[in-house]
Scaffold this motif. Structure first.
Motif, PDB file in Angstrom:
ATOM      1  N   HIS A 189       0.854  -1.179   0.000  1.00  0.00           N
ATOM      2  CA  HIS A 189       0.000   0.000   0.000  1.00  0.00           C
ATOM      3  C   HIS A 189       0.898   1.240   0.000  1.00  0.00           C
ATOM      4  O   HIS A 189       1.948   1.249   0.652  1.00  0.00           O
ATOM      5  N   ILE A 190       0.497   2.248  -0.715  1.00  0.00           N
ATOM      6  CA  ILE A 190       1.251   3.496  -0.770  1.00  0.00           C
ATOM      7  C   ILE A 190       0.367   4.603  -0.228  1.00  0.00           C
ATOM      8  O   ILE A 190      -0.741   4.834  -0.734  1.00  0.00           O
TER       9      ILE A 190
ATOM     10  N   GLN B 279      12.765   4.498   7.250  1.00  0.00           N
ATOM     11  CA  GLN B 279      11.765   5.497   7.621  1.00  0.00           C
ATOM     12  C   GLN B 279      10.576   5.477   6.670  1.00  0.00           C
ATOM     13  O   GLN B 279       9.425   5.589   7.093  1.00  0.00           O
ATOM     14  N   ASN B 280      10.848   5.295   5.377  1.00  0.00           N
ATOM     15  CA  ASN B 280       9.772   5.305   4.383  1.00  0.00           C
ATOM     16  C   ASN B 280       9.035   3.978   4.275  1.00  0.00           C
ATOM     17  O   ASN B 280       7.867   3.951   3.874  1.00  0.00           O
TER      18      ASN B 280
ATOM     19  N   TYR C 239       4.285   1.950   2.058  1.00  0.00           N
ATOM     20  CA  TYR C 239       5.343   2.897   1.687  1.00  0.00           C
ATOM     21  C   TYR C 239       4.785   4.313   1.768  1.00  0.00           C
ATOM     22  O   TYR C 239       3.655   4.567   1.361  1.00  0.00           O
ATOM     23  N   ARG C 240       5.592   5.225   2.282  1.00  0.00           N
ATOM     24  CA  ARG C 240       5.156   6.616   2.395  1.00  0.00           C
ATOM     25  C   ARG C 240       6.253   7.551   1.875  1.00  0.00           C
ATOM     26  O   ARG C 240       7.416   7.177   1.807  1.00  0.00           O
ATOM     27  N   ASP C 241       5.853   8.730   1.534  1.00  0.00           N
ATOM     28  CA  ASP C 241       6.727   9.807   1.082  1.00  0.00           C
ATOM     29  C   ASP C 241       7.279   9.529  -0.313  1.00  0.00           C
ATOM     30  O   ASP C 241       8.297   8.861  -0.489  1.00  0.00           O
ATOM     31  N   LEU C 242       6.584  10.080  -1.300  1.00  0.00           N
ATOM     32  CA  LEU C 242       6.905   9.839  -2.706  1.00  0.00           C
ATOM     33  C   LEU C 242       7.822  10.911  -3.288  1.00  0.00           C
ATOM     34  O   LEU C 242       8.051  10.934  -4.495  1.00  0.00           O
TER      35      LEU C 242
END
Length: 504
Positions: free
Chosen positions: A297-298, A376-377, A393-396
């Motif tokens: 998931h993003i 972290q991501n 996953y976060r921060d694109l």
């Protein structure tokens, strides 16, 4: 031999005596461990990075000797590129012992070393402060939420000598804002006329006011950078691992703020490019995640705004815990926090997690996106028993997208240009391998031997050009110390680490 306190170490102690005297003795007790931790990170760089003033390396059973261009000789223990314990408590420069990274760099006399030494001094003192502020063993509150897990990451970057470098932050400000000290931070709001802002996505009504955009600002930013801006009261939030990204205590979107100081390697402002591309990248990433059968998931970027200044901007991001089923006992942790999870010490658990992380991230790379999947991501959703189920996953803001790969797989190419877009296979692989393997997962393993054991599963993954590259030759990693000593060189610089997967 007596090693006196450095200038930063003494300055921190003096300020603690004024603002938090009860913590001073614990801080002084933590100094030796913090010195060894930072020195160990520096030793990794000296052992593996292509530093221009290192002319040779001699490896022996007793350790490593680094040969210097001026004829000097630096000696230390056998280096382990994936070790996260502080094992290099002392290095010898021409026979003289050094236990403080800052004093060693000063003695080396390398170009740009003076500024770097000051950063290392601050990193060591800040790390001792971070460790001193932790509750005694057995008295810590059980982590239930994602932000509580994030605040358990005390030591910062597992491999960067500037793991806790926070220039411009006083001791009082670190205690008030740094996540490992578990504060509640009061964010402010700066009101800007809508026509003077660039806004993308769905900027919420609660952050609008009569034709004006209310931009959330970090209190450190308000005090040190936005001195001429009128800041109104905002809302309280819990700081996350990134320090400048916070989770509002009343819930809702996480807030990424601009913070115009250098933390580890980078100044943490928010570029206009990031705001301009935020919605398009988020929409593209959501469509891509649908090709992963629910294994990744993003988090969506909900909105972004800038007053056409990297110092006054914010991004609103979906919290990762929306992808965990709390009713079923699921929880979501950043990979960097796995060290505090008892199950993660098991070789079998690490192998299962490696299989999940490698299979998903390599598949995403094959489709055309290189994630910056550092600790972290990248987050993992765990079952009630602690089994790894899927990834978040976060921060694109710093992924890399390959149009050629997307087209090859019948995927639409997003309407983007600029630094996010590349078909260079070296750039794509460095982005993923250097964040996931030699960053997040290497740190989770904690040693080259454990890394090889856990990631032996890579040999059983579907054969692709990327997976074959993973099993051959060295593994790329950012040359973090070289980058700090090369202020005139833009962009990332790279080193190669021994590859336990290839027996290299």
């Amino acid at each position: 031999m007596y090693f006196p306190a450095s200038p930063a170490e003494e300055a921190f102690a003096a300020e603690l005596a004024a603002v938090r005297p009860a913590l001073e003795s614990a801080y002084r007790a933590a100094l030796d461990g913090a010195r060894a931790a930072v020195l160990t990170r520096l030793w990794r760089a000296l052992a593996f990075e292509p530093l221009p003033w290192v002319v040779g390396r001699e490896r022996g059973s007793a350790g490593l000797a680094v040969l210097l261009a001026d004829g000097g000789r630096l000696e230390g223990p056998p280096p382990d590129a994936y070790a996260t314990d502080a094992y290099a408590a002392e290095l010898l420069l021409d026979g003289r012992p050094y236990r403080q990274a800052a004093r060693l760099v000063a003695a080396l006399g390398v170009p740009h070393g003076e500024d770097f030494a000051a950063e290392l001094d601050g990193s060591t003192a800040s790390l001792a402060l971070s460790r001193a502020g932790q509750p005694p063993a057995g008295r810590d509150v059980a982590a239930r939420t994602t932000w509580q897990w994030e605040q358990r990451v005390v030591d910062g970057h597992p491999y960067h000598p500037n793991c806790r470098s926070r220039p411009g932050f006083s001791v009082a400000e670190q205690l008030a804002y740094a996540p490992e000290h578990r504060p509640v931070v009061d964010l402010g709001l700066v009101s800007v006329r809508a026509e003077e802002c660039l806004v993308t996505g769905d900027w919420p009504a609660e952050l609008r006011d009569a034709g004006r955009i209310l931009v959330p600002v970090h209190p450190w930013q308000a005090a040190h950078t936005l001195k001429h801006e009128r800041v109104r009261d905002g809302f309280a939030a819990h700081p996350l691992m990134a320090l400048r990204t916070l989770a509002p205590i009343e819930g809702g979107a996480h807030v990424k703020t601009a913070l115009s100081t250098r933390l580890t390697s980078s100044v943490r402002d928010i570029s206009g490019y990031s705001v301009e591309t935020a919605t398009a990248v988020s929409d593209f990433a959501q469509a891509l995640s649908e090709r992963l059968d629910g294994r990744l998931h993003i988090t969506r970027t909900l909105g972004a705004a800038t007053a056409h200044s990297p110092d006054l901007a914010a991004v609103l991001r979906e919290p990762p815990e929306v992808y965990a089923d709390a009713a079923a006992g699921e929880r979501v942790l950043p990979v960097a926090a796995l060290a505090s999870l008892p199950q993660a010490r098991s070789a079998a658990w690490r192998a299962g997690f490696a299989r999940l992380a490698l299979s998903v991230c390599l598949r995403v790379l094959e489709l055309g996106v290189a994630l910056e999947a550092h600790g972290q991501n990248l987050l993992v959703v765990l079952s009630a028993t602690g089994a790894p189920l899927r990834l978040v996953y976060r921060d694109l803001a710093d992924i890399r997208i390959s149009p050629a790969r997307l087209v090859r797989h019948g995927l639409p190419v997003p309407p983007l240009s600029g630094r996010l877009i590349t078909d260079d296979v070296t750039v794509l692989r460095r982005k993923l391998f250097g964040s996931l393997l030699t960053g997040a997962l290497g740190a989770t393993a904690g040693s080259a031997g454990a890394f090889a054991d856990a990631f032996a599963v890579a040999a059983g993954l579907p054969a692709t050009a990327d997976s074959e590259a993973l099993l051959a030759g060295g593994l790329p990693t950012k040359a973090l110390t070289l980058m700090r000593l090369s202020p005139g060189v833009p962009g990332d610089q790279w080193a190669e680490l021994p590859n336990p997967l290839a027996g290299g």
